[in-house]
Design a protein around this motif. Sequence first.
Motif, PDB file in Angstrom:
ATOM      1  N   ARG A 189     -39.283  60.060  25.862  1.00 49.48           N
ATOM      2  CA  ARG A 189     -40.149  59.337  24.922  1.00 49.48           C
ATOM      3  C   ARG A 189     -40.570  57.992  25.502  1.00 49.48           C
ATOM      4  O   ARG A 189     -41.754  57.622  25.463  1.00 49.48           O
ATOM      5  CB  ARG A 189     -39.418  59.122  23.588  1.00 49.48           C
ATOM      6  N   THR A 193     -44.378  56.997  26.451  1.00 49.15           N
ATOM      7  CA  THR A 193     -44.937  55.863  25.716  1.00 49.15           C
ATOM      8  C   THR A 193     -45.496  54.831  26.686  1.00 49.15           C
ATOM      9  O   THR A 193     -46.630  54.348  26.522  1.00 49.15           O
ATOM     10  CB  THR A 193     -43.866  55.217  24.824  1.00 49.15           C
ATOM     11  N   ARG A 196     -48.600  56.032  28.386  1.00 54.11           N
ATOM     12  CA  ARG A 196     -49.768  55.898  27.494  1.00 54.11           C
ATOM     13  C   ARG A 196     -50.268  54.453  27.489  1.00 54.11           C
ATOM     14  O   ARG A 196     -51.487  54.207  27.499  1.00 54.11           O
ATOM     15  CB  ARG A 196     -49.378  56.349  26.086  1.00 54.11           C
ATOM     16  N   THR A 236     -39.961  67.048  24.706  1.00 53.84           N
ATOM     17  CA  THR A 236     -40.701  67.277  23.468  1.00 53.84           C
ATOM     18  C   THR A 236     -41.801  66.229  23.301  1.00 53.84           C
ATOM     19  O   THR A 236     -42.547  66.251  22.326  1.00 53.84           O
ATOM     20  CB  THR A 236     -39.766  67.226  22.245  1.00 53.84           C
ATOM     21  N   TRP A 237     -41.869  65.290  24.258  1.00 51.82           N
ATOM     22  CA  TRP A 237     -42.848  64.200  24.214  1.00 51.82           C
ATOM     23  C   TRP A 237     -43.887  64.376  25.311  1.00 51.82           C
ATOM     24  O   TRP A 237     -43.598  64.927  26.365  1.00 51.82           O
ATOM     25  CB  TRP A 237     -42.156  62.850  24.378  1.00 51.82           C
ATOM     26  N   ASN A 238     -45.083  63.871  25.044  1.00 50.36           N
ATOM     27  CA  ASN A 238     -46.127  63.797  26.056  1.00 50.36           C
ATOM     28  C   ASN A 238     -47.041  62.634  25.693  1.00 50.36           C
ATOM     29  O   ASN A 238     -46.850  61.989  24.649  1.00 50.36           O
ATOM     30  CB  ASN A 238     -46.903  65.116  26.159  1.00 50.36           C
ATOM     31  N   GLY A 240     -49.785  62.585  24.459  1.00 47.20           N
ATOM     32  CA  GLY A 240     -50.574  62.799  23.254  1.00 47.20           C
ATOM     33  C   GLY A 240     -49.823  62.604  21.956  1.00 47.20           C
ATOM     34  O   GLY A 240     -50.445  62.477  20.896  1.00 47.20           O
ATOM     35  N   ASN A 241     -48.481  62.578  21.980  1.00 43.90           N
ATOM     36  CA  ASN A 241     -47.749  62.447  20.710  1.00 43.90           C
ATOM     37  C   ASN A 241     -46.863  61.216  20.642  1.00 43.90           C
ATOM     38  O   ASN A 241     -45.938  61.145  19.834  1.00 43.90           O
ATOM     39  CB  ASN A 241     -46.945  63.724  20.405  1.00 43.90           C
TER      40      ASN A 241
END
Length: 438
Positions: A189, A193, A196, A236-238, A240-241
Amino acid sequence: MRKYRHAWMLLVLLIGAGTLAACDDDGGGPTPPVTLTTQAKLALDESLQDAYRTYYTYVVVTDDFGAVAPFTSIVATELDYIDTLRDLYQSRGVTPPASIWSESNVPRFANLQQACMAAEDGEVATQLMFERHLQLTLPNDVTQTFQNQRTTARNQHRLAFRNCAGGVIGPVGQTVEASMAEAIQDEYRAFYTYTRVLADLGNVAPFTNIRDAEWMHVGALANLYVKRDLTVPASTWNSGNVPAYATVQAACAAAVDAEIDLVIMYDRLLLQSLPADVERVFENVREASLENHLPAFQQCAGSGTAAPSAEVLNAMATAIQDEYRAYYTYSGVVDDLEPDFPFPAIRDAEESHYTAIANLYLKRGLTVPASTWSLANVPHFTTLVSACDAGVIGETGNVAMYDGFLALTLPADVQRVFENLRAASLDRHLPAFQACGS
């Protein structure tokens, strides 16, 4: 007649030239490299910085410990990797990015075994990085380079460092494996983050270095699985989320809260009985977040949250002094009695508790109160049972204190911190002390 012969020869030459051109178009001759897309360029940039980081880390090891295997030979390999990656830029007329790493900002190690263990973790991180990049649409020469380097990291370098790291790898139960899974998802995560942030706001400090450090944390946790022939959990993170931020300051402020939450998570996980390598990774990653990432994000976040009321400020002051008291009390027990459990882990947790409250001050541009407590003015104990009994009293009082404060009208961030610290005392620290007391 001669004129027609010349015309015929010219036609043959033109047809031949066209045929050769067609052969070139069909791959019969050299063709210019495919231009890098933005996505491919970012993957190549990350890969080159990873090679720089690895190279300088291993150079520092050879500086500190001499020409030791396997670092000496792998240093040369990493330098070759750097040249290979730089060639992918230069063949397209693109200037390769300069290294953000040097001998002055890579980690140093206390001994060779520690260096080998960190290198093993790092090679797993490199392998996973290339596996992530190879899911993208890349030019053929970039794909081939990434595949080669992934294979070397996985099959040669990692195993060489595994041999020199030594140590017994113990199996893990379901509870410990669940803790490993929770930890690696939190590091995923953080990585996505900060990725991004860099995509949205540009190559801004301190996100560049810390984003790469988060992937090293993923690698260290992933290696706990790899060493035991367990499947590494997919993220479970990328990009986009994870949340997006409009400004660097807003991103830094959110990162401060996230790093504090991450430290508190590791405080909780470290209260378990863990295999030595799992405990080492959890402790190292926690320390990096608390001592490196958190201060960097605090500095760039600055202040900007409204000043609290006198009532809230009094609650914050009382709470931080109570966390200071607990930290120094448990530090005294560790120094005096040298217990294995639960005091060392809870002592470290108290450090992150007063850090979380200190951040409430820093976000508001206020001076963090100094501790009125020290090893000299906290109680000391002659037996572990008496220290545990005192811990029960102290944690019970801490919970009651937060119950009173949570009845007030609090800013959302103050309420969240108080709720988290109350839960830590009630759900983890108090039961641990009850179990070891009379």
